[in-house]
Design a protein around this motif. Structure first.
Motif, PDB file in Angstrom:
ATOM      1  N   PHE A 166      39.578  40.878  37.707  1.00 31.10           N
ATOM      2  CA  PHE A 166      40.059  40.957  39.082  1.00 31.10           C
ATOM      3  C   PHE A 166      38.890  41.075  40.054  1.00 31.10           C
ATOM      4  O   PHE A 166      38.857  40.414  41.097  1.00 31.10           O
ATOM      5  CB  PHE A 166      41.001  42.154  39.244  1.00 31.10           C
ATOM      6  N   PHE A 167      37.936  41.926  39.734  1.00 32.69           N
ATOM      7  CA  PHE A 167      36.809  42.171  40.631  1.00 32.69           C
ATOM      8  C   PHE A 167      35.961  40.921  40.808  1.00 32.69           C
ATOM      9  O   PHE A 167      35.403  40.681  41.886  1.00 32.69           O
ATOM     10  CB  PHE A 167      35.957  43.316  40.078  1.00 32.69           C
ATOM     11  N   THR A 168      35.857  40.100  39.752  1.00 38.77           N
ATOM     12  CA  THR A 168      35.056  38.877  39.822  1.00 38.77           C
ATOM     13  C   THR A 168      35.857  37.671  40.298  1.00 38.77           C
ATOM     14  O   THR A 168      35.286  36.592  40.497  1.00 38.77           O
ATOM     15  CB  THR A 168      34.449  38.567  38.451  1.00 38.77           C
ATOM     16  N   GLY A 169      37.175  37.824  40.446  1.00 38.90           N
ATOM     17  CA  GLY A 169      38.015  36.712  40.874  1.00 38.90           C
ATOM     18  C   GLY A 169      38.460  35.812  39.752  1.00 38.90           C
ATOM     19  O   GLY A 169      39.156  34.810  39.986  1.00 38.90           O
ATOM     20  N   ALA A 170      38.096  36.150  38.508  1.00 43.16           N
ATOM     21  CA  ALA A 170      38.451  35.292  37.376  1.00 43.16           C
ATOM     22  C   ALA A 170      39.888  35.474  36.925  1.00 43.16           C
ATOM     23  O   ALA A 170      40.364  34.728  36.068  1.00 43.16           O
ATOM     24  CB  ALA A 170      37.506  35.564  36.205  1.00 43.16           C
ATOM     25  N   ASP A 171      40.610  36.467  37.488  1.00 46.17           N
ATOM     26  CA  ASP A 171      41.991  36.696  37.055  1.00 46.17           C
ATOM     27  C   ASP A 171      42.925  35.586  37.501  1.00 46.17           C
ATOM     28  O   ASP A 171      44.052  35.490  37.015  1.00 46.17           O
ATOM     29  CB  ASP A 171      42.500  38.045  37.578  1.00 46.17           C
ATOM     30  N   GLU A 172      42.481  34.743  38.432  1.00 47.25           N
ATOM     31  CA  GLU A 172      43.293  33.592  38.825  1.00 47.25           C
ATOM     32  C   GLU A 172      43.402  32.577  37.700  1.00 47.25           C
ATOM     33  O   GLU A 172      44.343  31.789  37.655  1.00 47.25           O
ATOM     34  CB  GLU A 172      42.695  32.931  40.068  1.00 47.25           C
ATOM     35  N   TYR A 173      42.438  32.596  36.780  1.00 41.51           N
ATOM     36  CA  TYR A 173      42.406  31.613  35.707  1.00 41.51           C
ATOM     37  C   TYR A 173      42.728  32.224  34.341  1.00 41.51           C
ATOM     38  O   TYR A 173      43.145  31.510  33.428  1.00 41.51           O
ATOM     39  CB  TYR A 173      41.017  30.964  35.647  1.00 41.51           C
ATOM     40  N   PHE A 174      42.547  33.524  34.217  1.00 38.68           N
ATOM     41  CA  PHE A 174      42.770  34.173  32.925  1.00 38.68           C
ATOM     42  C   PHE A 174      43.322  35.570  33.169  1.00 38.68           C
ATOM     43  O   PHE A 174      42.628  36.431  33.700  1.00 38.68           O
ATOM     44  CB  PHE A 174      41.459  34.244  32.138  1.00 38.68           C
ATOM     45  N   ASP A 175      44.583  35.783  32.778  1.00 39.59           N
ATOM     46  CA  ASP A 175      45.267  37.040  33.052  1.00 39.59           C
ATOM     47  C   ASP A 175      45.695  37.690  31.738  1.00 39.59           C
ATOM     48  O   ASP A 175      46.592  37.204  31.053  1.00 39.59           O
ATOM     49  CB  ASP A 175      46.479  36.784  33.947  1.00 39.59           C
ATOM     50  N   LEU A 176      45.039  38.795  31.379  1.00 39.16           N
ATOM     51  CA  LEU A 176      45.340  39.463  30.112  1.00 39.16           C
ATOM     52  C   LEU A 176      46.705  40.126  30.108  1.00 39.16           C
ATOM     53  O   LEU A 176      47.289  40.349  29.043  1.00 39.16           O
ATOM     54  CB  LEU A 176      44.267  40.527  29.818  1.00 39.16           C
ATOM     55  N   THR A 177      47.229  40.470  31.284  1.00 37.81           N
ATOM     56  CA  THR A 177      48.528  41.135  31.324  1.00 37.81           C
ATOM     57  C   THR A 177      49.626  40.254  30.751  1.00 37.81           C
ATOM     58  O   THR A 177      50.614  40.753  30.204  1.00 37.81           O
ATOM     59  CB  THR A 177      48.875  41.521  32.774  1.00 37.81           C
ATOM     60  N   VAL A 178      49.468  38.941  30.876  1.00 38.76           N
ATOM     61  CA  VAL A 178      50.449  38.019  30.306  1.00 38.76           C
ATOM     62  C   VAL A 178      50.539  38.218  28.793  1.00 38.76           C
ATOM     63  O   VAL A 178      51.636  38.261  28.216  1.00 38.76           O
ATOM     64  CB  VAL A 178      50.078  36.555  30.633  1.00 38.76           C
ATOM     65  N   TYR A 179      49.387  38.378  28.143  1.00 35.84           N
ATOM     66  CA  TYR A 179      49.375  38.530  26.696  1.00 35.84           C
ATOM     67  C   TYR A 179      49.942  39.886  26.278  1.00 35.84           C
ATOM     68  O   TYR A 179      50.559  39.998  25.208  1.00 35.84           O
ATOM     69  CB  TYR A 179      47.944  38.349  26.173  1.00 35.84           C
TER      70      TYR A 179
END
Length: 304
Positions: A166-179
């Motif tokens: 989230f802090f780096t902005g990469a959560d738009e492409y890879f979201d661990l909460t989904v898993y």
């Protein structure tokens, strides 16, 4: 940046005033119910934590209950904070920031730990009932501690990685909460359902009346009610993820979660006092009576 599991913290600027007034009114009523449930649950889980942590002799199985109570307490604490402070700030100043994401990830962490622990508890009780001799002689007393430690380390690691994304902005492409939701929905809930239903059938139709210890009944009640609210919570979470249009999905999900994490003490008190005519007993004596039956549970003999 808001990922799909940000639980829908959205501004209300696009709603007409009449619809906004009704929507917020309904939302506030559900939130008030959730807040009262959270307060009750915090007190109840605090009592169990104090008694199991400091006033009652622990055994391997109470390690599961103690960690489950910690998870429930943490979930209710974060949920109460979200319903009071984040909700108010979201109405007055709609925004989504790192602080909100930390709270939501901690909420997901405690929710996930509850599901994993309930799964292990259901499997543990099934093994104790169906294979009592093996359970008594071969189960490692350190296994519950090792499993609980593994759960907490894994979930804190996933939470930390998600916050970094989230802090780096990469959560738009890879979201661990989904898993995490995938594992809960596709692995934990099916395993817990099979184990709980099997245990329910065994207790109801196979075990003799005198073999149905109070601890076994309490655990079965906790598992049945947890299954009900877990299915509701995960169904609402999936609906939010796929942007299903339904008013107050988030509010109902939080209410179901708060109920699931607040009812354990009631089961201990109700079952612990069943057929006991001393009404002045405190919670410590009742819990000690319930968990005292853990040793006899090892010697349950199944009916063929």
């Amino acid at each position: 940046m808001e990922n799909k599991f940000s639980f829908g913290f959205q501004p209300y600027d696009d709603l007409p005033f009449s619809e906004l007034y009704k929507y917020l009114g309904d939302s506030v009523m559900i939130d008030i119910c959730t807040i009262f449930v959270c307060i009750f649950g915090l007190v109840a889980n605090g009592i169990i934590l104090r008694l199991l942590g400091f006033c009652t002799k622990r055994n391997p199985f109470t390690t599961y209950i103690l960690n489950l109570t910690v998870s429930d307490f943490g979930f209710l604490l974060f949920l109460l904070h979200i319903n009071i402070f984040v909700r108010i700030r979201n109405v007055l100043m709609p925004s989504y920031d790192l602080y909100t994401d930390i709270l939501l990830n901690l909420l997901l962490l405690t929710h996930s730990s509850c599901q994993f622990l309930l799964t292990f508890i259901s499997i543990d009780r099934c093994v104790a009932v169906f294979f009592p001799d093996w359970y008594c002689c071969h189960r490692s007393p350190n296994l519950p501690t090792a499993l609980c430690a593994f759960i907490w380390v894994l979930l804190f690691l996933l939470c930390g990685i998600q916050l970094i994304l989230f802090f780096t902005g990469a959560d738009e492409y890879f979201d661990l909460t989904v898993y995490q939701y995938f594992v809960i929905a596709c692995i934990c809930l099916p395993l817990m359902t099979i184990a709980t239903l099997t245990l329910f059938i065994k207790v109801s139709f196979k075990l003799q009346r005198h073999q149905r210890g109070k601890l076994l009944i309490v655990i079965l009640l906790i598992l049945l009610f947890s299954l009900l609210f877990s299915f509701l919570t995960n169904a609402l979470s999936i609906a939010i993820y796929f942007n299903v249009v339904f008013d107050h999905l988030l509010d109902y999900m939080f209410l179901c979660g708060s109920l699931k994490s607040s009812i354990n003490l009631l089961f201990f008190l109700l079952v612990g006092r069943w057929k006991v005519h001393r009404f002045q007993e405190n919670a410590k004596v009742i819990l000690q009576r319930v968990f005292k039956e853990e040793e006899p549970q090892h010697t349950i003999q199944t009916e063929l």
